[in-house]
Write an enzyme that holds these catalytic residues in place. Structure first.
Site, PDB file in Angstrom:
ATOM      1  N   ARG A  55      40.320  38.068  63.897  1.00  0.00           N
ATOM      2  CA  ARG A  55      41.348  38.872  62.945  1.00  0.00           C
ATOM      3  C   ARG A  55      41.275  37.338  61.942  1.00  0.00           C
ATOM      4  NH1 ARG A  55      46.279  36.280  61.913  1.00  0.00           N
ATOM      5  NH2 ARG A  55      46.479  36.708  64.085  1.00  0.00           N
ATOM      6  N   TYR A 108      41.045  55.819  40.143  1.00  0.00           N
ATOM      7  CA  TYR A 108      41.181  55.873  41.706  1.00  0.00           C
ATOM      8  C   TYR A 108      42.410  56.010  42.220  1.00  0.00           C
ATOM      9  CZ  TYR A 108      40.651  56.580  47.052  1.00  0.00           C
ATOM     10  OH  TYR A 108      41.403  57.073  48.283  1.00  0.00           O
ATOM     11  N   ASP A 180      37.123  46.991  39.873  1.00  0.00           N
ATOM     12  CA  ASP A 180      36.703  47.631  41.211  1.00  0.00           C
ATOM     13  C   ASP A 180      35.125  48.297  40.595  1.00  0.00           C
ATOM     14  OD1 ASP A 180      36.080  49.843  42.705  1.00  0.00           O
ATOM     15  OD2 ASP A 180      38.303  50.295  42.337  1.00  0.00           O
ATOM     16  N   LYS A 205      31.661  53.788  50.318  1.00  0.00           N
ATOM     17  CA  LYS A 205      30.510  54.060  49.868  1.00  0.00           C
ATOM     18  C   LYS A 205      28.961  53.797  49.237  1.00  0.00           C
ATOM     19  CE  LYS A 205      34.707  56.291  48.078  1.00  0.00           C
ATOM     20  NZ  LYS A 205      35.734  55.174  47.980  1.00  0.00           N
TER      21      LYS A 205
END
Length: 385
Positions: A55, A108, A180, A205
């Site tokens: 982690r 978005y 973004d 994406k």
């Protein structure tokens, strides 16, 4: 942490080599997938290579994070389990109860939901602005504004924001600018070089590029902010797993050639859509008549592979067109090698219905893939009827 040895290399070279050092044990030219949770210590606190628990850090994720920093021209890249996990970490790092955020009027749907339904419960206030209009951004500022959020090109209306102009507004207001960069990818646009403080990506994406992985990223040029983000990344734990990191790294190696083909195909499709009698409006920043065309031409290498358009017949016809395609797959998401089509109002942007971000009911969004352009044109033409 970015690797300065790649600083003066071309984008295409950095995409393939930054973070992708040969395995020192075997000489493998592709970084291994370190599918491991914990690491042997040489005595208490004696860490080999700085790794103790995956982690907190994993060699495969480190390779991806170094690559991301190099591609965006940043000092620190951080990889997450999803784009929204990256956004969540960023907002918890930068904001406190009582702070104010300016968000775009075209964003978005998941980002809007995060602000409207989640962040607002912490006592964070937000207001909407047309970020393509400097006056609108300035009017939305308050003495408590700590963050200005920008998408350019925006999702799904393909709006364009002048990053350098809004960066100046943010600096004057004592706020951070977050961009973004998902629709453009770092190949087409470099927000940090234009004054942004943090870049956000959905790695799902264009970066992954093959519709086979979910991931997110933050990149910053500010070392101190990078350390703060890394602290929260570890504390919150929504990190990218080693296999997902490896898949994104593999996708990034072909990012430049894919983006060139996406944009080439999109340009050809736009020309056909403009002339189609059933199409009432085409939204694409590569069009000279697009209101953001000049800004996009200034701050982008090319105009990308996303197109939105509106059709005669309203919502029912838009939904019907989406259902009639044979090569374009009806699906959410974008940026893969295969072409996708969707109805934003009922799919990706259903969460903004009834808000200032509501999208037109007759809007269709397509993610143009890298198939043969003539085949894609024929498919859209028959679907439009």
């Amino acid at each position: 942490m970015s690797d300065d040895s790649h600083e003066h290399q071309s984008f295409e070279t950095r995409a393939i080599h930054a973070g992708n050092t040969a395995d020192p044990q075997t000489g493998a030219v592709v970084p291994p997938i370190y599918q491991v949770s914990t690491y042997k210590q040489d005595g208490v606190g004696g860490l080999r290579g700085g790794y103790e628990y995956s982690r907190s850090g994993n060699p495969t994720r480190t390779a991806l994070e170094e690559n991301l920093a190099a591609l965006e021209g940043g000092r620190r890249g951080l990889a997450f389990a999803s784009g929204l996990a990256a956004e969540d970490c960023l907002l918890r790092t930068l904001l406190s109860p009582g702070d104010h955020v300016v968000i775009p009027n075209d964003a978005y749907g998941g980002t809007f939901r995060l602000f409207a339904k989640v962040v607002s419960r912490w006592g964070v206030e937000w207001s909407v602005a047309d970020t393509s209009d400097a006056a609108s951004v300035r009017a939305a500022l308050t003495p408590k504004t700590k963050l200005i959020w920008v998408e350019t090109p925006s999702n799904p209306l393909l709006g364009i924001t002048d990053i350098a102009v809004v960066a100046d507004i943010a600096r004057t207001a004592g706020a951070k600018l977050v961009v973004d960069n998902t629709f453009a990818s770092p190949y087409l646009q470099q927000p940090l070089a234009l004054g942004a403080d943090v870049v956000v990506h959905s790695l799902t994406k264009y970066m992954g590029g093959h519709s086979d992985v979910v991931g997110g990223a933050l990149v910053t040029a500010d070392e101190a902010l990078g350390e703060e983000l890394a602290y929260h990344q570890n504390a919150m734990g929504a990190v990218a797993g080693p296999f997902d990191s490896w898949v994104v790294l593999r996708g990034i190696k072909t990012l430049a050639v894919r983006m060139d083909r996406h944009a080439e195909n999109a340009t050809k499709i736009v020309e056909v859509l403009k002339r189609h009698p059933k199409v009432t409006k085409v939204l694409y920043p590569g069009l000279p008549e697009h209101p953001g065309h000049e800004v996009a031409a200034k701050q982008m290498r090319n105009f990308g592979g996303m197109i939105s358009f509106q059709v005669a017949g309203g919502e029912d016809e838009a939904v019907a067109v989406c259902g009639r395609t044979k090569i374009f797959t009806l699906a959410e998401s974008l940026g893969g090698v295969e072409s996708l089509i969707e109805h934003p109002g009922r799919m990706t942007h259903a969460s903004v219905a009834g808000s200032a971000l509501e999208v037109p009911a007759d809007l269709i969004r397509v993610s143009v893939g890298i198939e043969n352009a003539d085949d894609l044109i024929a498919d859209l033409t028959q679907a439009l009827g």
